[in-house]
Design a protein around this motif. Sequence first.
Motif, mmCIF file in Angstrom:
data_model
loop_
_atom_site.group_PDB
_atom_site.id
_atom_site.type_symbol
_atom_site.label_atom_id
_atom_site.label_comp_id
_atom_site.label_asym_id
_atom_site.label_seq_id
_atom_site.Cartn_x
_atom_site.Cartn_y
_atom_site.Cartn_z
ATOM 1 N N LEU A 297 0.814 -1.222 0.000
ATOM 2 C CA LEU A 297 0.000 0.000 0.000
ATOM 3 C C LEU A 297 0.850 1.276 0.000
ATOM 4 O O LEU A 297 0.347 2.370 -0.264
ATOM 5 C CB LEU A 297 -0.926 0.015 1.223
ATOM 6 N N ILE A 298 2.135 1.132 0.277
ATOM 7 C CA ILE A 298 3.009 2.320 0.378
ATOM 8 C C ILE A 298 3.478 2.744 -1.007
ATOM 9 O O ILE A 298 3.910 1.903 -1.798
ATOM 10 C CB ILE A 298 4.226 1.978 1.237
ATOM 11 N N GLU A 299 3.393 4.037 -1.279
ATOM 12 C CA GLU A 299 3.780 4.539 -2.604
ATOM 13 C C GLU A 299 5.219 5.051 -2.645
ATOM 14 O O GLU A 299 5.803 5.161 -3.707
ATOM 15 C CB GLU A 299 2.867 5.712 -2.994
ATOM 16 N N ASP A 300 5.734 5.442 -1.500
ATOM 17 C CA ASP A 300 7.026 6.144 -1.477
ATOM 18 C C ASP A 300 8.131 5.215 -0.996
ATOM 19 O O ASP A 300 7.902 4.380 -0.116
ATOM 20 C CB ASP A 300 6.917 7.352 -0.533
ATOM 21 N N PRO A 301 9.326 5.376 -1.536
ATOM 22 C CA PRO A 301 10.421 4.495 -1.119
ATOM 23 C C PRO A 301 10.765 4.682 0.359
ATOM 24 O O PRO A 301 10.878 5.816 0.830
ATOM 25 C CB PRO A 301 11.588 4.920 -2.018
ATOM 26 N N LEU A 302 10.902 3.564 1.051
ATOM 27 C CA LEU A 302 11.243 3.624 2.476
ATOM 28 C C LEU A 302 12.764 3.693 2.635
ATOM 29 O O LEU A 302 13.508 3.174 1.799
ATOM 30 C CB LEU A 302 10.687 2.382 3.181
ATOM 31 N N THR A 303 13.188 4.317 3.703
ATOM 32 C CA THR A 303 14.629 4.484 3.954
ATOM 33 C C THR A 303 15.246 3.145 4.349
ATOM 34 O O THR A 303 14.749 2.483 5.271
ATOM 35 C CB THR A 303 14.842 5.503 5.091
ATOM 36 N N THR A 304 16.304 2.764 3.667
ATOM 37 C CA THR A 304 16.970 1.503 4.014
ATOM 38 C C THR A 304 17.984 1.742 5.132
ATOM 39 O O THR A 304 18.437 2.875 5.357
ATOM 40 C CB THR A 304 17.720 0.924 2.802
ATOM 41 N N TRP A 305 18.349 0.662 5.794
ATOM 42 C CA TRP A 305 19.391 0.736 6.834
ATOM 43 C C TRP A 305 20.688 1.260 6.235
ATOM 44 O O TRP A 305 21.380 2.072 6.831
ATOM 45 C CB TRP A 305 19.559 -0.644 7.464
ATOM 46 N N ARG A 306 21.016 0.812 5.023
ATOM 47 C CA ARG A 306 22.248 1.257 4.363
ATOM 48 C C ARG A 306 22.213 2.783 4.162
ATOM 49 O O ARG A 306 23.189 3.479 4.447
ATOM 50 C CB ARG A 306 22.387 0.517 3.024
ATOM 51 N N GLN A 307 21.080 3.296 3.688
ATOM 52 C CA GLN A 307 20.973 4.763 3.524
ATOM 53 C C GLN A 307 21.104 5.453 4.881
ATOM 54 O O GLN A 307 21.737 6.499 5.006
ATOM 55 C CB GLN A 307 19.623 5.135 2.891
ATOM 56 N N PHE A 308 20.478 4.854 5.888
ATOM 57 C CA PHE A 308 20.527 5.462 7.219
ATOM 58 C C PHE A 308 21.963 5.527 7.749
ATOM 59 O O PHE A 308 22.400 6.569 8.248
ATOM 60 C CB PHE A 308 19.627 4.689 8.188
#
Length: 319
Positions: A297-308
């Motif tokens: 249901l989510i449209e937007d990319p979620l932040t990954t641990w690697r990005q964090f």
Amino acid sequence: MSDKKIITVFGATGNQGGSVVQTFLHDAKLKDEWSVRGVTRDVSKDSSKKLAAQGVDVVSADLNDKASIVEALKGSYAVFAVTNYWEKMDDKLEVQQGKNLADAAKEANVKFLIWSSLYNVHKLSKGALPHVYHFDSKATVEEYIRELGIPAAFFMPGFYMSNLPGGSFRKSPEHDDNTWTLGLPFPGSTQIPVYHPGDTGKYVKAMVLNQDAVRGQRFLAATAYATADELVADFQQAFPAQTARYAEVPKDAFFAALTQGPAGLPEFAAVELYENMRLMSDFGYYGGDSLDWTHGLIEDPLTTWRQFVETASAFAGLK
Ligand SMILES: NC(=O)c1ccc[n+]([C@@H]2O[C@H](COP(=O)([O-])OP(=O)(O)OC[C@H]3O[C@@H](n4cnc5c(N)ncnc54)[C@H](OP(=O)(O)O)[C@@H]3O)[C@@H](O)[C@H]2O)c1
């Protein structure tokens, strides 16, 4: 008067609520249809003034005072509400705050209440983990909201990525080279549902855009399940000049770090956090439930641990 729908956000000056505020202010699908009301106990502090300058209708209310909540909710279509257990570490107070909110939402005829909830660990673990108060208290409020029969859905935040850098994931004190250790009181194969609080608005957007589907449901909020070993491997890939490892921390050492370290937590809170960790290894943070439905249901990319890890201040400057 504006014909926009109002979303009222409790915790607007904090992590979860702050993210919801930013999404509803700026998202192309939401900003023309919604106006944002942000609740704080102190409208005069800098973070509140900053929100007001961005166009948020900043109002004063206290979750301990039902009348103030009813006033804050007037005219609201939707509400996002989070409580902060860790401010007083009092589960009875947290339950009362949640009930005040629920009663006020009913009185104010709110059309969609989003409660930041968690699983009841006492029940999930069949009594094996009876001290994870900050989960059970939020679940008790969820149950109360269900009993009241108000239109609601339950946002279930995963394990904050920000819990780890600096505390459990730090430069090993016994090494003066570039060795980093992630240490938690469970095996490295334990699955952790990693969640970035800054993504909260993305989840809440999906909940609001899919109200019919999510009403009465739990909306699990995590980017992915990752094992502790995988979190270390991602760190290692992001910073190849470092050496990273996972080490399971013995129970006694975990307790000592929480009660005698800079956190200075009381004994009961150390027990609580230890059981919170064992929840993940022994039963699953979400009891083994899948993230697939939420992700669909989510449209937007979620932040990954690697990005964090690449942006976390505790890791700034690493190569
Ligand atoms: N760390 C984790 O891994 C994790 C995982 C899942 C859930 N959680 C839960 O997340 C919650 C904290 O959320 P957060 O990170 O968004 O908190 P946060 O950044 O510390 O902000 C807390 C917010 O709550 C508001 N607040 C506190 N007491 C209030 C009251 N009596 N009346 C009105 N507003 C009040 C504060 O507003 P003002 O100060 O401006 O009034 C502030 O905006 C905790 O309950 C915790 O159990 C944490």
